[in-house]
Design a protein around this motif. Structure first.
Motif, short mmCIF file in Angstrom:
data_model
loop_
_atom_site.label_atom_id
_atom_site.label_comp_id
_atom_site.label_asym_id
_atom_site.label_seq_id
_atom_site.Cartn_x
_atom_site.Cartn_y
_atom_site.Cartn_z
N LEU A 178 0.82 -1.20 0.00
CA LEU A 178 0.00 0.00 0.00
C LEU A 178 0.86 1.26 0.00
CD1 LEU A 178 -2.89 1.25 0.31
CD2 LEU A 178 -2.53 1.10 2.79
N LEU A 179 1.91 1.27 0.82
CA LEU A 179 2.76 2.46 0.89
C LEU A 179 3.50 2.70 -0.42
CD1 LEU A 179 4.25 2.30 4.51
CD2 LEU A 179 2.06 3.20 3.70
N ILE A 184 4.72 6.56 -0.65
CA ILE A 184 5.25 6.83 0.69
C ILE A 184 6.66 6.23 0.73
CG2 ILE A 184 4.98 6.37 3.15
CD1 ILE A 184 2.80 8.17 2.12
N PRO A 185 7.66 6.96 1.21
CA PRO A 185 9.04 6.44 1.18
C PRO A 185 9.25 5.24 2.10
CG PRO A 185 8.94 8.53 2.37
CD PRO A 185 7.59 8.34 1.73
N VAL A 186 9.63 4.11 1.50
CA VAL A 186 9.94 2.87 2.21
C VAL A 186 11.22 2.29 1.63
CG1 VAL A 186 7.52 2.37 2.79
CG2 VAL A 186 8.51 1.47 0.67
N PHE A 231 7.19 15.21 7.84
CA PHE A 231 7.18 13.83 8.32
C PHE A 231 5.83 13.51 8.98
CE2 PHE A 231 7.71 10.50 11.40
CZ PHE A 231 8.57 9.59 10.80
N HIS A 232 5.36 14.40 9.83
CA HIS A 232 4.06 14.22 10.48
C HIS A 232 2.96 14.10 9.43
CE1 HIS A 232 0.78 16.04 13.34
NE2 HIS A 232 0.54 14.77 13.05
N ALA A 233 3.01 14.92 8.40
CA ALA A 233 2.00 14.86 7.34
C ALA A 233 2.03 13.51 6.65
CB ALA A 233 2.23 15.98 6.34
N ASP A 234 3.22 12.96 6.43
CA ASP A 234 3.33 11.63 5.83
C ASP A 234 2.72 10.56 6.74
OD1 ASP A 234 4.46 12.32 3.44
OD2 ASP A 234 6.48 11.61 3.90
N ARG A 287 -4.53 7.65 7.20
CA ARG A 287 -5.74 7.69 6.37
C ARG A 287 -5.77 6.54 5.38
NH1 ARG A 287 -4.21 13.15 6.50
NH2 ARG A 287 -3.34 13.01 4.38
N LEU A 288 -4.64 6.23 4.78
CA LEU A 288 -4.59 5.15 3.79
C LEU A 288 -4.94 3.80 4.41
CD1 LEU A 288 -1.30 6.10 1.87
CD2 LEU A 288 -3.62 6.04 0.90
#
Length: 267
Positions: free
Chosen positions: A101-102, A107-109, A211-214, A220-221
């Motif tokens: 999903l990320l 989203i950085p993984v 970072f908090h926004a991510d 949410r996701l």
């Protein structure tokens, strides 16, 4: 009177964290008492249908992860009972689903491979023992660790490159503004001791608001409102998320977290 039901996580899903997991639920219960709720407790491994005679005005705070109980809680959700975190969110935090999903949402993984070793992680469920999250120095160690997983019947797995940088733990309650970050290598609090692979924290500068926004976006996701996780901050101030969990113990900020959770769900 409205009911608030608290489901205590089974010991197998709470390795080295039984007391801390209980303590955050207990702290939220105190807030529920103040708000005038009738409170009850259920242990994940010892439940029956009659424990859940609830109406849509009631709420369930659950740390449960067993498939049978989640299936039952889904029925409550369909009947209008609020379950925190949602069953869909709990299921979304299984590692193989989470990282898929990320990646799909940019989203950085970590990549699957790199120059500094690997992490092999159980993908079907949250870690239940130190053997479910294994550091491997090279391809040979990774292959051996994967064989051990197979011998244990674990075929759903995640492989990630080890990222050099500061390990940070974060905790949040979605949409409330409550967000905390800590460096576990500063205070020595550890579940399995894996933090040692990142060494002493350098406290690299980075954009905490972004970072908090991510983290809120992941919340949410996944549909996980009460969340925690781990990330690596590199020397360049970039980050990669290496874990995201439903209902962490909030052991470093328990009382403030309980107030935020109560404000979000008990009004």
């Amino acid at each position: 009177m409205r009911q608030a039901v608290f489901i205590q996580r089974a010991r197998r899903f709470s390795p080295n964290s039984v007391g801390n997991d209980y303590a955050i639920l207990k702290a939220v219960e105190r807030e529920a008492d103040k708000a005038g709720f009738q409170t009850r407790w259920i242990v994940e491994d010892n439940w029956k249908d009659d424990d859940f005679l609830l109406t849509p005005k009631d709420i369930v705070f659950t740390m449960a992860r067993s498939r049978s109980l989640l299936a039952f809680l889904k029925k409550l959700e369909k009947a209008g009972v609020r379950v925190v975190n949602s069953t869909a969110g709990i299921e979304a935090c299984s590692r193989s689903r989470l990282f898929k999903l990320l990646k799909e949402n940019n989203i950085p993984v970590p990549a699957r491979s790199g120059k500094n070793g690997y992490w092999l992680k159980r993908g079907d469920e949250a870690a239940q023992s130190a053997d479910d999250v294994v550091f491997c120095n090279d391809d040979n160690e990774l292959a051996a660790a994967e064989r051990r997983f197979a011998e244990r019947g674990i075929t759903d797995k995640v492989v990630q490159a080890h990222i050099v940088g500061d390990l940070v733990k974060f905790y949040g309650v979605s949409g409330t503004g409550f967000f905390r970050m800590f460096y576990p290598n500063d205070d020595g609090m550890s579940k399995f001791g894996n933090e040692s692979h990142n060494g002493v924290s350098h406290h690299y500068d980075f954009d905490v608001d972004t970072f908090h926004a991510d983290a809120e976006r992941i919340s949410r996701l996944t549909d996980v409102s009460v969340y925690g996780g781990d990330a690596i901050i590199t020397e360049q101030g970039k980050w990669q998320f290496i874990d995201f969990n439903d209902w962490p113990s909030f052991s470093r900020c328990r009382e403030d977290a309980a107030v935020a959770i109560a404000g979000a769900f008990l009004n």
